[in-house]
Design a protein around this motif. Structure first.
Motif, PDB file in Angstrom:
ATOM      1  N   SER A  89       0.822  -1.206   0.000  1.00  0.00           N
ATOM      2  CA  SER A  89       0.000   0.000   0.000  1.00  0.00           C
ATOM      3  C   SER A  89       0.857   1.257   0.000  1.00  0.00           C
ATOM      4  N   GLY A  90       1.873   1.268   0.845  1.00  0.00           N
ATOM      5  CA  GLY A  90       2.734   2.446   0.894  1.00  0.00           C
ATOM      6  C   GLY A  90       3.616   2.596  -0.326  1.00  0.00           C
ATOM      7  N   ALA A  91       4.142   1.468  -0.849  1.00  0.00           N
ATOM      8  CA  ALA A  91       5.012   1.542  -2.023  1.00  0.00           C
ATOM      9  C   ALA A  91       4.249   1.990  -3.256  1.00  0.00           C
ATOM     10  N   ALA A  92       2.973   1.626  -3.354  1.00  0.00           N
ATOM     11  CA  ALA A  92       2.176   2.044  -4.515  1.00  0.00           C
ATOM     12  C   ALA A  92       2.019   3.560  -4.544  1.00  0.00           C
ATOM     13  N   ALA A  93       1.959   4.188  -3.374  1.00  0.00           N
ATOM     14  CA  ALA A  93       1.850   5.642  -3.340  1.00  0.00           C
ATOM     15  C   ALA A  93       3.147   6.317  -3.765  1.00  0.00           C
ATOM     16  N   ILE A  94       4.263   5.609  -3.646  1.00  0.00           N
ATOM     17  CA  ILE A  94       5.562   6.181  -4.036  1.00  0.00           C
ATOM     18  C   ILE A  94       5.766   6.089  -5.535  1.00  0.00           C
ATOM     19  N   GLY A  95       5.562   4.895  -6.112  1.00  0.00           N
ATOM     20  CA  GLY A  95       5.769   4.732  -7.538  1.00  0.00           C
ATOM     21  C   GLY A  95       5.870   3.271  -7.915  1.00  0.00           C
TER      22      GLY A  95
ATOM     23  N   ALA B 178      -2.393  -2.370 -11.721  1.00  0.00           N
ATOM     24  CA  ALA B 178      -3.535  -1.578 -11.271  1.00  0.00           C
ATOM     25  C   ALA B 178      -3.139  -0.128 -11.033  1.00  0.00           C
ATOM     26  N   GLU B 179      -4.141   0.716 -10.870  1.00  0.00           N
ATOM     27  CA  GLU B 179      -3.911   2.112 -10.534  1.00  0.00           C
ATOM     28  C   GLU B 179      -3.288   2.208  -9.136  1.00  0.00           C
ATOM     29  N   PRO B 180      -2.362   3.132  -8.937  1.00  0.00           N
ATOM     30  CA  PRO B 180      -1.707   3.217  -7.620  1.00  0.00           C
ATOM     31  C   PRO B 180      -2.683   3.414  -6.467  1.00  0.00           C
ATOM     32  N   ASP B 181      -3.720   4.239  -6.660  1.00  0.00           N
ATOM     33  CA  ASP B 181      -4.693   4.436  -5.583  1.00  0.00           C
ATOM     34  C   ASP B 181      -5.451   3.147  -5.273  1.00  0.00           C
ATOM     35  N   ALA B 182      -5.739   2.364  -6.309  1.00  0.00           N
ATOM     36  CA  ALA B 182      -6.446   1.103  -6.087  1.00  0.00           C
ATOM     37  C   ALA B 182      -5.567   0.129  -5.298  1.00  0.00           C
TER      38      ALA B 182
ATOM     39  N   GLY C 187      -9.428   5.066   1.086  1.00  0.00           N
ATOM     40  CA  GLY C 187      -9.987   5.841  -0.025  1.00  0.00           C
ATOM     41  C   GLY C 187     -10.089   7.318   0.290  1.00  0.00           C
ATOM     42  N   GLY C 188     -10.301   7.650   1.565  1.00  0.00           N
ATOM     43  CA  GLY C 188     -10.350   9.053   1.947  1.00  0.00           C
ATOM     44  C   GLY C 188      -9.014   9.736   1.794  1.00  0.00           C
ATOM     45  N   MET C 189      -7.932   8.990   1.864  1.00  0.00           N
ATOM     46  CA  MET C 189      -6.605   9.569   1.696  1.00  0.00           C
ATOM     47  C   MET C 189      -6.167   9.603   0.241  1.00  0.00           C
ATOM     48  N   THR C 190      -6.958   9.036  -0.648  1.00  0.00           N
ATOM     49  CA  THR C 190      -6.668   9.034  -2.076  1.00  0.00           C
ATOM     50  C   THR C 190      -7.829   9.684  -2.823  1.00  0.00           C
ATOM     51  N   GLU C 191      -7.791   9.598  -4.124  1.00  0.00           N
ATOM     52  CA  GLU C 191      -8.845  10.183  -4.934  1.00  0.00           C
ATOM     53  C   GLU C 191     -10.050   9.262  -5.107  1.00  0.00           C
ATOM     54  N   MET C 192     -10.011   8.062  -4.535  1.00  0.00           N
ATOM     55  CA  MET C 192     -11.119   7.125  -4.697  1.00  0.00           C
ATOM     56  C   MET C 192     -12.313   7.493  -3.836  1.00  0.00           C
ATOM     57  N   GLY C 193     -12.077   8.112  -2.685  1.00  0.00           N
ATOM     58  CA  GLY C 193     -13.168   8.543  -1.821  1.00  0.00           C
ATOM     59  C   GLY C 193     -13.959   7.368  -1.269  1.00  0.00           C
ATOM     60  N   THR C 194     -15.287   7.505  -1.266  1.00  0.00           N
ATOM     61  CA  THR C 194     -16.135   6.460  -0.709  1.00  0.00           C
ATOM     62  C   THR C 194     -16.174   5.210  -1.580  1.00  0.00           C
ATOM     63  N   GLY C 195     -15.717   5.311  -2.833  1.00  0.00           N
ATOM     64  CA  GLY C 195     -15.645   4.111  -3.670  1.00  0.00           C
ATOM     65  C   GLY C 195     -14.660   3.094  -3.137  1.00  0.00           C
ATOM     66  N   GLY C 196     -13.824   3.518  -2.201  1.00  0.00           N
ATOM     67  CA  GLY C 196     -12.893   2.582  -1.596  1.00  0.00           C
ATOM     68  C   GLY C 196     -13.583   1.483  -0.813  1.00  0.00           C
ATOM     69  N   ALA C 197     -14.820   1.735  -0.366  1.00  0.00           N
ATOM     70  CA  ALA C 197     -15.552   0.696   0.365  1.00  0.00           C
ATOM     71  C   ALA C 197     -15.847  -0.489  -0.533  1.00  0.00           C
ATOM     72  N   LEU C 198     -16.293  -0.209  -1.768  1.00  0.00           N
ATOM     73  CA  LEU C 198     -16.560  -1.303  -2.700  1.00  0.00           C
ATOM     74  C   LEU C 198     -15.292  -2.068  -3.039  1.00  0.00           C
TER      75      LEU C 198
ATOM     76  N   ALA D 164      -9.028  -8.457  -8.350  1.00  0.00           N
ATOM     77  CA  ALA D 164     -10.070  -7.534  -7.901  1.00  0.00           C
ATOM     78  C   ALA D 164      -9.536  -6.113  -7.808  1.00  0.00           C
ATOM     79  N   VAL D 165      -8.310  -5.965  -7.329  1.00  0.00           N
ATOM     80  CA  VAL D 165      -7.712  -4.641  -7.237  1.00  0.00           C
ATOM     81  C   VAL D 165      -7.589  -4.017  -8.623  1.00  0.00           C
ATOM     82  N   TYR D 166      -7.182  -4.820  -9.603  1.00  0.00           N
ATOM     83  CA  TYR D 166      -7.012  -4.288 -10.958  1.00  0.00           C
ATOM     84  C   TYR D 166      -8.363  -3.949 -11.602  1.00  0.00           C
ATOM     85  N   LEU D 167      -9.321  -4.864 -11.575  1.00  0.00           N
ATOM     86  CA  LEU D 167     -10.577  -4.680 -12.280  1.00  0.00           C
ATOM     87  C   LEU D 167     -11.455  -3.614 -11.607  1.00  0.00           C
ATOM     88  N   VAL D 168     -11.663  -3.733 -10.284  1.00  0.00           N
ATOM     89  CA  VAL D 168     -12.512  -2.767  -9.597  1.00  0.00           C
ATOM     90  C   VAL D 168     -11.857  -1.397  -9.593  1.00  0.00           C
ATOM     91  N   GLY D 169     -10.523  -1.376  -9.464  1.00  0.00           N
ATOM     92  CA  GLY D 169      -9.835  -0.090  -9.494  1.00  0.00           C
ATOM     93  C   GLY D 169     -10.007   0.624 -10.813  1.00  0.00           C
TER      94      GLY D 169
END
Length: 366
Positions: free
Chosen positions: A149-155, A261-265, A305-316, A357-362
């Protein structure tokens, strides 16, 4: 009274064993002539001494009537008798000890049958062959998930480091979960496929991720088939090795979905897996533990999700990743696995199974 004696009394004649010497004395040492029209079986040929000793049977001792024997009743089956089945000493049949000059029955053991597995013992005793990994493997999964999770936010290149660790543990844990150890060639082959998928993803980019992952998987399946066809093992061994290698390579390559997948996902999904596995390890009933784990995954998804651009979609995304993580967790519990399985497959499978799931839902939420 024997059957022959009863037969003789019924028809008014006594039973006498066949004696070729008596026949010779009766005919004065000459062969009896066959009467015209007699049946072929009525002729009594003469035998020499060796043949007479070979074919003559002499009945000695008393006979008994089988009808007079008392019926034998089977002993009742009790739970204690079933429990004693695994404790029966194993006596290998004669000739099964390789390299032994006089292979016979070995000495009795006092610790039970050494060749029976824990899963077989559990089935014989009526116990479930499922063992939960526990809190320590769950904590390691959570640590690895937080690293992802942390490494994805770096790059992307920072994400490769924990991802390669995840893929290596996945390859080794799957072979050990299937009872194949050591399997250095199979583990190396599966891990090489995972690294190849990572390199292909970094080379072609996220937009071409499906082609890179599926192409690598197809090449590795073909390579595994070729290597297994060159094996000199028996058919069953080659088939089991083929299935284990293909499945291990597929899981390790699919784990590269975190890189695609997207880094936020990845940030949200890995955090959700960490929360779900930790909640699943709590000492609760199975049904309640699953519900709590999914709720924890959803909560972690909302928080990340609140700390990224996903917002409440992070619940799904958190619930989807949590469901896949619980599936991988369940697979690692099956068939009385060892501690080595719990600290390899039990750690890696929840994160590897959550990658699709991370790739597709993200991508859907992006």
């Amino acid at each position: 009274m024997s059957d022959q004696q009863r037969y003789g009394q019924q028809y008014g004649e006594s039973y006498e064993g066949y004696d070729p010497y008596q026949q010779q004395q009766q005919y004065g040492g000459q062969q009896p002539q066959e009467q015209p029209g007699a049946w072929p079986g009525q002729q009594q040929p003469a035998y020499d001494d060796a043949q007479a000793q070979q074919y003559t049977q002499q009945w000695q001792g008393q006979t008994w009537e089988t009808q007079m024997q008392a019926p034998v009743t089977a002993a009742p089956v009790t739970p204690a008798a079933v429990a004693e089945v695994p404790e029966t000493p194993y006596l290998p049949p004669q000739g099964t000890v390789p390299g032994a000059a006089d292979a016979g029955y070995g000495p009795a053991t006092v610790a039970g049958n050494p060749r029976i597995t824990d899963a077989q013992r559990a089935r014989l005793e009526g116990r479930s062959p499922i063992i939960e990994p526990g809190m320590q493997p769950a904590a390691l999964t959570a640590v690895l998930g937080l690293l992802l999770s942390g490494a994805a936010a770096i790059g992307s290149y920072a994400l490769v480091v924990p991802l390669v660790i995840l893929q290596a543990v996945t390859a080794a844990g799957w072979f050990r979960l299937n009872g194949m150890w050591p399997a250095r060639q199979g583990i190396a082959l599966a891990f090489a496929g995972a690294v190849t998928a990572d390199v292909a993803l970094l080379a072609v980019g996220r937009e071409n991720a499906p082609a890179a992952i599926l192409g690598t998987l197809a090449v590795w399946v073909l390579l595994t088939l070729v290597l297994q066809l060159r094996s000199h093992a028996d058919a069953d061994t080659r088939m089991s090795g083929l299935m284990a290698t293909v499945a291990s390579a597929a899981l390790a390559i699919i784990a590269a979905g975190h890189l695609a997948a997207e880094p936020d996902a990845v940030t949200v999904g890995a955090a959700a897996v960490a929360a779900a596995v930790l909640a699943r390890a709590l000492p609760l009933p199975t049904a309640a533990s699953v519900v709590v784990a999914l709720l924890a995954a959803a909560g972690a998804g909302i928080a990340a999700g609140g700390m990224t651009e996903m917002g409440t979609g992070g619940a799904l995304l958190g619930v989807a990743a949590g469901v896949c993580a619980l599936v991988g967790h369940r697979v690692a519990c099956y068939d009385y696995p060892s501690r080595f399985v719990h600290f390899t497959a039990g750690v890696a499978l929840p994160l590897a199974a959550a990658a699709p799931a991370v790739y597709l839902v993200g991508r859907a939420l992006a």
